[in-house]
Scaffold this motif. Sequence first.
Motif, mmCIF file in Angstrom:
data_model
loop_
_atom_site.group_PDB
_atom_site.id
_atom_site.type_symbol
_atom_site.label_atom_id
_atom_site.label_comp_id
_atom_site.label_asym_id
_atom_site.label_seq_id
_atom_site.Cartn_x
_atom_site.Cartn_y
_atom_site.Cartn_z
ATOM 1 N N THR A 1 -15.950 -13.308 -12.299
ATOM 2 C CA THR A 1 -16.832 -12.212 -11.905
ATOM 3 C C THR A 1 -16.468 -10.941 -12.662
ATOM 4 O O THR A 1 -15.325 -10.777 -13.106
ATOM 5 C CB THR A 1 -16.715 -11.954 -10.395
ATOM 6 N N PRO A 2 -17.417 -10.015 -12.831
ATOM 7 C CA PRO A 2 -17.103 -8.754 -13.525
ATOM 8 C C PRO A 2 -15.953 -7.998 -12.865
ATOM 9 O O PRO A 2 -15.137 -7.377 -13.558
ATOM 10 C CB PRO A 2 -18.423 -7.968 -13.431
ATOM 11 N N GLN A 3 -15.864 -8.045 -11.516
ATOM 12 C CA GLN A 3 -14.770 -7.351 -10.834
ATOM 13 C C GLN A 3 -13.423 -7.959 -11.212
ATOM 14 O O GLN A 3 -12.443 -7.238 -11.436
ATOM 15 C CB GLN A 3 -14.968 -7.407 -9.315
ATOM 16 N N THR A 4 -13.361 -9.280 -11.274
ATOM 17 C CA THR A 4 -12.109 -9.938 -11.650
ATOM 18 C C THR A 4 -11.740 -9.614 -13.091
ATOM 19 O O THR A 4 -10.589 -9.268 -13.393
ATOM 20 C CB THR A 4 -12.233 -11.463 -11.471
ATOM 21 N N LEU A 5 -12.695 -9.706 -14.002
ATOM 22 C CA LEU A 5 -12.425 -9.451 -15.417
ATOM 23 C C LEU A 5 -11.962 -8.028 -15.651
ATOM 24 O O LEU A 5 -11.108 -7.770 -16.513
ATOM 25 C CB LEU A 5 -13.680 -9.737 -16.241
ATOM 26 N N LYS B 1 -4.400 -14.858 -16.020
ATOM 27 C CA LYS B 1 -5.364 -15.742 -16.669
ATOM 28 C C LYS B 1 -6.444 -16.147 -15.672
ATOM 29 O O LYS B 1 -6.174 -16.353 -14.492
ATOM 30 C CB LYS B 1 -4.662 -17.014 -17.169
ATOM 31 N N VAL B 2 -7.680 -16.286 -16.172
ATOM 32 C CA VAL B 2 -8.786 -16.791 -15.368
ATOM 33 C C VAL B 2 -9.446 -17.914 -16.150
ATOM 34 O O VAL B 2 -9.516 -17.867 -17.386
ATOM 35 C CB VAL B 2 -9.796 -15.671 -15.032
ATOM 36 N N ASN B 3 -9.933 -18.934 -15.463
ATOM 37 C CA ASN B 3 -10.369 -20.164 -16.123
ATOM 38 C C ASN B 3 -11.833 -20.150 -16.553
ATOM 39 O O ASN B 3 -12.438 -21.216 -16.702
ATOM 40 C CB ASN B 3 -10.132 -21.368 -15.196
ATOM 41 N N ARG C 1 -16.893 -7.761 -24.243
ATOM 42 C CA ARG C 1 -16.683 -6.348 -24.550
ATOM 43 C C ARG C 1 -17.278 -5.436 -23.486
ATOM 44 O O ARG C 1 -16.842 -4.292 -23.325
ATOM 45 C CB ARG C 1 -17.267 -6.044 -25.929
ATOM 46 N N ALA C 2 -18.240 -5.964 -22.737
ATOM 47 C CA ALA C 2 -18.853 -5.164 -21.678
ATOM 48 C C ALA C 2 -18.095 -5.271 -20.356
ATOM 49 O O ALA C 2 -18.076 -4.321 -19.573
ATOM 50 C CB ALA C 2 -20.304 -5.592 -21.474
ATOM 51 N N GLU C 3 -17.436 -6.415 -20.102
ATOM 52 C CA GLU C 3 -16.910 -6.669 -18.766
ATOM 53 C C GLU C 3 -15.387 -6.743 -18.673
ATOM 54 O O GLU C 3 -14.838 -6.550 -17.587
ATOM 55 C CB GLU C 3 -17.504 -7.983 -18.232
ATOM 56 N N CYS C 4 -14.707 -7.049 -19.761
ATOM 57 C CA CYS C 4 -13.259 -7.289 -19.692
ATOM 58 C C CYS C 4 -12.472 -6.013 -19.942
ATOM 59 O O CYS C 4 -12.853 -5.184 -20.772
ATOM 60 C CB CYS C 4 -12.833 -8.342 -20.714
#
Length: 674
Positions: free
Chosen positions: A239-243, A251-253, A484-487
């Motif tokens: 999700t954008p919040q997690t990123l 790390k996220v899968n 580039r928009a979310e992380c």
Amino acid sequence: MSAEQSSDAGALLVPAVPGVPCFYPQSLWCDQQDGHADTDAMDSKSTYRLLASQRLEVGKYVLDLKNDDYSNPKYKPRSASTATSRTNSTTRDTVRSLSRTKSEDYHSALSSDSASLDGEGPRRVSIVKATYPVVEPLYPSSSASLFFPIYYGKPSAKDRLDPRGLPQHINEVLHPNDRSNLTLSSVSVQKDNLNRMCLYKIGPGAVAFRVVMKAFEAAGCEYTPSNDLFNIIWAKRATPQTLAALTPYQKVNHFPGTWGLGRKDSLAVNVGKMKRAFGEAPFDIVPVSFLLPNQKNELLRDAEQQPDTPENPLIYIMKPSASSCGRGIYLNRGIPAMPRGNKRMVCQRYIGNPLLIFGRKFDLRLYCCVTSFDPLRIYLFDEGLVRFAAEKYPGPDKDLDNIHMHLTNYSVNKTAELNRESRDRDYEGEDPVDIKWCVSDLKNYLKKNHPLKERAWEQIEAACNDVVIKAFLSIEHDVLERLRAECRDKSGRNCFELFGLDLMADDTLKVRLIEVNIMPSLATGTTLDKAVKARMLAHLLTLVRCIPCRRDEVRAAMLAPSEAAFCPAGSYTPIADRSYRFGTHPFSSARSVERPLLRRFNDAEDKDSLLTPAEALMLTEAEEELHCAGGFRRVFPHASTARQYLPFFTHGVSRNNYLSVSACLMRENADSDS
């Protein structure tokens, strides 16, 4: 194992960067190498206890009943201020974690005589060391990463009756020298110290597969439901919040935007886009597809070009746009009826000449891991599954209603009455056969029975590599834009993703991509499933390099960042925004330039060869990752084929891809010189 994947893969290919002695100053490995192994603090903010009310049920979806978990794809913040505070939250003083499976067979729970974390009563903790196996790094600037051993669990009655033996025996026979190139060490911490422990999380909406949880626990990891404390999260989606909240050591899968391959309609759209840009022939990687009812006219033109005749029947296969397990799929001779209402279907030309084994259709389930999209790094696992139709294939125009002849989906055929009690039957007879092999079985069969012998699998494997690389090239730019928009780190270095790829070979050994699963089933209903998937997950998690870290130190460094403490790979310099042209691209850029690939790094006479600390980190991590690959082989970039795919980057080759492919070819030259 290829020369590119040999044990000395990272023999100081990347030059040292002045002023940056170590890229991982917060890792436990660096801490203990410096002689500070016993400095971890034990207090109310760094310890926690088991709460028996918190559980994960094996095989069930993880729930988010209170809607307070922003890793949930369905999470909806109550207000903007609440969402902001959650996204930017720091380590919680009160952590109630460590869930257990329904069978209560996790690792030993934390000391149960500890007081609650709300400050009630005295605290008593047992100082027990938790030891984590790690892979020693190749570079002095790197850190050791967690090593995940293969965990098979207690053999079931079905395992004991399997004629091939137990899962461990199957793997020992097929892969006797598994990961023998790795040098292992260990790090240890006080077991109740939350700021040092290795923690994993299963995100809401994801299935709590036993094989996944056991893979984490075999490496010593413990479960946490916290949004802040995990080292690695196995989620349904990123999700954008997690990123936006990930720290450098988490790390996220999933990557954002991979639904461009994961939905059947999106896959058809993206491959169609590449066909229009680069021609039909290079991207003939999926069956001819139409989205109905939108592309009804295109379907009619296709039917006119190939009229239905007894000698050449025109068969289409209809699939729902977003479904799985073979649900809603049917075959139709001639032009199918258009879907009604808001229903959308994918209509594909049926592959009528499939490669057959003992008269039966089959497909390949290959496991693919993408560890980066900037630069693009794609790995395929050396083992997979071969799924058979339960009944013999009668031909493209016969018994179209019998799905057990025409469909190879395991979910369809495992329930076929004809498949029951099928072991040890005569493959040449009419009796049903085992409907699942592993890839090694297919290799051995082709070697003995196909006219091309060993070359038959080599041809299929090369075609699989080509199809997979081109499929990911079709979404490469879209994923980069999302990263580039979310992380927080714009290169997405915190992300990795496991894909289940379904491919089918025809009788000319041409391979086509049938479907991409971004959450492939990891159920282990058979002994062969357990052998393949347990080994694959252990190799996957070792490949992605989860680094044990000191969370308090990480957050302190992020509050006061310095280049020597951490070099974010997404911190762009002007040259990092440059793209490189190799061939003609459908979308040109003013910053796109034509340059040959580099022959060396940090050449004072070549500005393009000068590496920033972020670029040196990226190249170093790629070398360390390749060293940890085990049964995963890197298909892109690969020295023998990398150049042929550079023209297919739709917006030009990014700076990181340019450096990555250059490093790959430098490695080949270094190996040939030695």
